[in-house]
Each structure stands twice: as structure tokens, then as C-alpha cells.
Design a protein around this motif. Structure first.
Motif, mmCIF file in Angstrom:
data_model
loop_
_atom_site.group_PDB
_atom_site.id
_atom_site.type_symbol
_atom_site.label_atom_id
_atom_site.label_comp_id
_atom_site.label_asym_id
_atom_site.label_seq_id
_atom_site.Cartn_x
_atom_site.Cartn_y
_atom_site.Cartn_z
ATOM 1 N N PRO A 1 0.822 -1.222 0.000
ATOM 2 C CA PRO A 1 0.000 0.000 0.000
ATOM 3 C C PRO A 1 0.856 1.273 0.000
ATOM 4 O O PRO A 1 0.358 2.351 -0.290
ATOM 5 N N TYR A 2 2.139 1.130 0.332
ATOM 6 C CA TYR A 2 3.019 2.283 0.511
ATOM 7 C C TYR A 2 3.943 2.512 -0.681
ATOM 8 O O TYR A 2 4.910 3.272 -0.585
ATOM 9 N N ALA A 3 3.667 1.896 -1.814
ATOM 10 C CA ALA A 3 4.547 1.969 -2.989
ATOM 11 C C ALA A 3 4.870 3.414 -3.361
ATOM 12 O O ALA A 3 4.012 4.302 -3.305
ATOM 13 N N ALA A 4 6.123 3.619 -3.735
ATOM 14 C CA ALA A 4 6.584 4.950 -4.149
ATOM 15 C C ALA A 4 5.862 5.369 -5.419
ATOM 16 O O ALA A 4 5.568 4.548 -6.287
ATOM 17 N N ASP A 5 5.568 6.658 -5.512
ATOM 18 C CA ASP A 5 4.949 7.220 -6.714
ATOM 19 C C ASP A 5 5.921 8.212 -7.340
ATOM 20 O O ASP A 5 7.024 8.431 -6.831
ATOM 21 N N GLU A 6 5.520 8.814 -8.424
ATOM 22 C CA GLU A 6 6.395 9.736 -9.152
ATOM 23 C C GLU A 6 6.809 10.925 -8.280
ATOM 24 O O GLU A 6 7.966 11.341 -8.290
ATOM 25 N N ALA A 7 5.865 11.459 -7.513
ATOM 26 C CA ALA A 7 6.170 12.619 -6.665
ATOM 27 C C ALA A 7 7.260 12.285 -5.650
ATOM 28 O O ALA A 7 8.173 13.089 -5.417
ATOM 29 N N LEU A 8 7.185 11.098 -5.062
ATOM 30 C CA LEU A 8 8.209 10.691 -4.098
ATOM 31 C C LEU A 8 9.527 10.426 -4.799
ATOM 32 O O LEU A 8 10.584 10.871 -4.334
ATOM 33 N N ASN A 9 9.486 9.718 -5.906
ATOM 34 C CA ASN A 9 10.722 9.391 -6.620
ATOM 35 C C ASN A 9 11.488 10.644 -7.033
ATOM 36 O O ASN A 9 12.720 10.666 -6.989
ATOM 37 N N GLU A 10 10.782 11.699 -7.422
ATOM 38 C CA GLU A 10 11.425 12.953 -7.817
ATOM 39 C C GLU A 10 12.135 13.639 -6.652
ATOM 40 O O GLU A 10 13.127 14.332 -6.862
ATOM 41 N N ARG A 11 11.643 13.442 -5.437
ATOM 42 C CA ARG A 11 12.180 14.168 -4.277
ATOM 43 C C ARG A 11 12.928 13.295 -3.298
ATOM 44 O O ARG A 11 13.455 13.792 -2.299
ATOM 45 N N ARG A 12 12.995 11.995 -3.563
ATOM 46 C CA ARG A 12 13.554 11.058 -2.580
ATOM 47 C C ARG A 12 14.960 11.447 -2.119
ATOM 48 O O ARG A 12 15.240 11.477 -0.925
ATOM 49 N N ALA A 13 15.875 11.732 -3.041
ATOM 50 C CA ALA A 13 17.258 12.050 -2.663
ATOM 51 C C ALA A 13 17.323 13.300 -1.785
ATOM 52 O O ALA A 13 18.041 13.324 -0.775
ATOM 53 N N GLU A 14 16.569 14.318 -2.151
ATOM 54 C CA GLU A 14 16.543 15.554 -1.361
ATOM 55 C C GLU A 14 16.004 15.303 0.045
ATOM 56 O O GLU A 14 16.592 15.728 1.041
ATOM 57 N N LEU A 15 14.882 14.599 0.133
ATOM 58 C CA LEU A 15 14.255 14.332 1.437
ATOM 59 C C LEU A 15 15.156 13.462 2.304
ATOM 60 O O LEU A 15 15.284 13.700 3.514
ATOM 61 N N LYS A 16 15.785 12.475 1.695
ATOM 62 C CA LYS A 16 16.709 11.604 2.431
ATOM 63 C C LYS A 16 17.873 12.430 2.979
ATOM 64 O O LYS A 16 18.244 12.291 4.145
ATOM 65 N N GLY A 17 18.449 13.300 2.155
ATOM 66 C CA GLY A 17 19.565 14.131 2.598
ATOM 67 C C GLY A 17 19.196 15.034 3.755
ATOM 68 O O GLY A 17 19.955 15.183 4.720
ATOM 69 N N ARG A 18 18.014 15.622 3.682
ATOM 70 C CA ARG A 18 17.553 16.501 4.769
ATOM 71 C C ARG A 18 17.336 15.714 6.051
ATOM 72 O O ARG A 18 17.694 16.171 7.147
ATOM 73 N N LEU A 19 16.744 14.514 5.920
ATOM 74 C CA LEU A 19 16.528 13.673 7.100
ATOM 75 C C LEU A 19 17.861 13.274 7.719
ATOM 76 O O LEU A 19 18.037 13.342 8.939
ATOM 77 N N GLN A 20 18.816 12.855 6.899
ATOM 78 C CA GLN A 20 20.125 12.443 7.416
ATOM 79 C C GLN A 20 20.824 13.600 8.131
ATOM 80 O O GLN A 20 21.474 13.390 9.157
ATOM 81 N N THR A 21 20.675 14.806 7.616
ATOM 82 C CA THR A 21 21.254 15.976 8.285
ATOM 83 C C THR A 21 20.612 16.179 9.656
ATOM 84 O O THR A 21 21.320 16.445 10.637
ATOM 85 N N LEU A 22 19.296 16.057 9.724
ATOM 86 C CA LEU A 22 18.620 16.205 11.014
ATOM 87 C C LEU A 22 19.084 15.144 12.005
ATOM 88 O O LEU A 22 19.259 15.428 13.193
#
Length: 177
Positions: free
Chosen positions: A103-124
Motif C-alpha cells: 500500500p506504501y509503494a513509491a509514486d512519481e512525486a516521491l521518486n522525484e524528491r527522494r534524494a533531497e528528502l533523504k539528505g535533509r533527514l540524514q542531516t537532522l
């Protein structure tokens, strides 16, 4: 003189009796206060953020809110203790796995932003000391191996129970809409 000596003897006897009565009461009071849990008497910013949604823009707003809260605490020279709890759809932000067939499959919106969001989370996590927890019920529901999670994300049996525990310990609850 005898009257004064008798009076002083009486006062000393009464003081000993009162001390014998009060000492157990003081010990019981101290024990009761210690059992109640920690008293938050300092100015630490204690906040738990709840993510149970799929929208990457909303998740981005959550990361921005966390960063803003920490920036404000730093400017005020206050310590902080911030937790991010991922439940349900929040698992999408804890892994690079596409979660296909779930039910949680990645969509286009997530795939486009995944690297950015991951980087921000890792910084936090690494720089701002934000503690990130993933609901293990959610992870087990879709059989996602633990080694597929981002570094620094801890598992908790139940995400909502973790949130309730933190609230009981005095953490403010925030969920970005």
C-alpha cells in the motif's frame, strides 16, 4: 529552675516524638515523588512529530518545521530533544526501497524528491541529533528487511505507543497538515 528544666525536657521529648512521626512521612513523600517520573523543570524544547501520510510535500514541510524549531532553540540558547515517529505511510520516507506491491509503494512525486528528502533527514539525524523511529508493525506488515532502512532510524514496536510514551513524558505533539 526546676520548672524550666522540666519544660525543656518536655520540649526535647516532644521533638523526638515528632521527628519519629515525620521521618517516615518524609521518606514516603520522597519515594512517591520519585515514582511519578521525571519533572521537566528546564527549558528544553521537547517535541514529537508524527508522520503517517504519503505526501512528500507535507513530509518536506515537517522536516522544515523540525529545522525551524531547532534553529529557534539555538537562537535562544535552549537545548532541544526532538523525535520523529514514522507510522504507516511514513515508511516511504525511511527507505530507498520502492515498496512495490504494498500500500506504501513509491509514486512519481516521491521518486522525484527522494534524494533531497533523504539528505535533509540524514542531516537532522547526524547534525541536529533528531531521533527518528519507525513503527515495526508497519515494517513487518510489508516484510521490509531492516537493512533497507536509512541509517539512524530506530525501530519501535508500535509508533503510536512511542508517541503516547513521549507525550506522557511531557513532549509536545506536532503533526504538519
Amino acid at each position: 529552675m526546676t520548672t524550666i528544666s522540666s519544660f525543656l525536657g518536655y520540649v526535647a521529648t516532644m521533638a523526638r516524638r515528632i521527628t519519629r512521626l515525620i521521618t517516615p512521612l518524609m521518606a514516603a513523600t520522597a519515594l512517591a515523588l520519585s515514582v511519578q517520573g521525571p519533572v521537566q523543570a528546564d527549558d528544553t524544547q521537547r517535541v514529537v512529530y508524527h508522520v503517517d501520510f504519503a505526501d512528500p510535500t507535507r513530509y518536506s514541510a515537517t522536516l522544515t518545521s523540525i529545522n525551524n524549531l531547532i534553529n529557534d532553540a539555538e537562537q535562544k540558547l535552549l537545548p532541544w530533544d526532538v523525535h520523529l515517529v514514522l507510522v504507516g505511510y511514513g515508511i516511504r520516507f525511511a527507505t530507498d526501497d520502492p515498496l512495490e506491491g504494498t500500500p506504501y509503494a513509491a509514486d512519481e512525486a516521491l521518486n522525484e524528491r527522494r534524494a533531497e528528502l533523504k539528505g535533509r533527514l540524514q542531516t537532522l539525524i547526524k547534525i541536529r541529533n533528531v531521533k527518528v523511529h519507525l513503527c515495526d508493525f508497519t515494517r513487518k506488515e510489508i516484510n521490509l528487511p531492516e537493512d533497507k532502512l536509512y541509517e539512524g532510524i530506530g525501530l519501535v514496536n508500535s509508533g503510536v505507543a512511542k508517541i503516547a510514551d513521549l507525550q506522557r513524558d511531557g513532549y509536545a505533539y506536532l503533526k504538519i497538515q
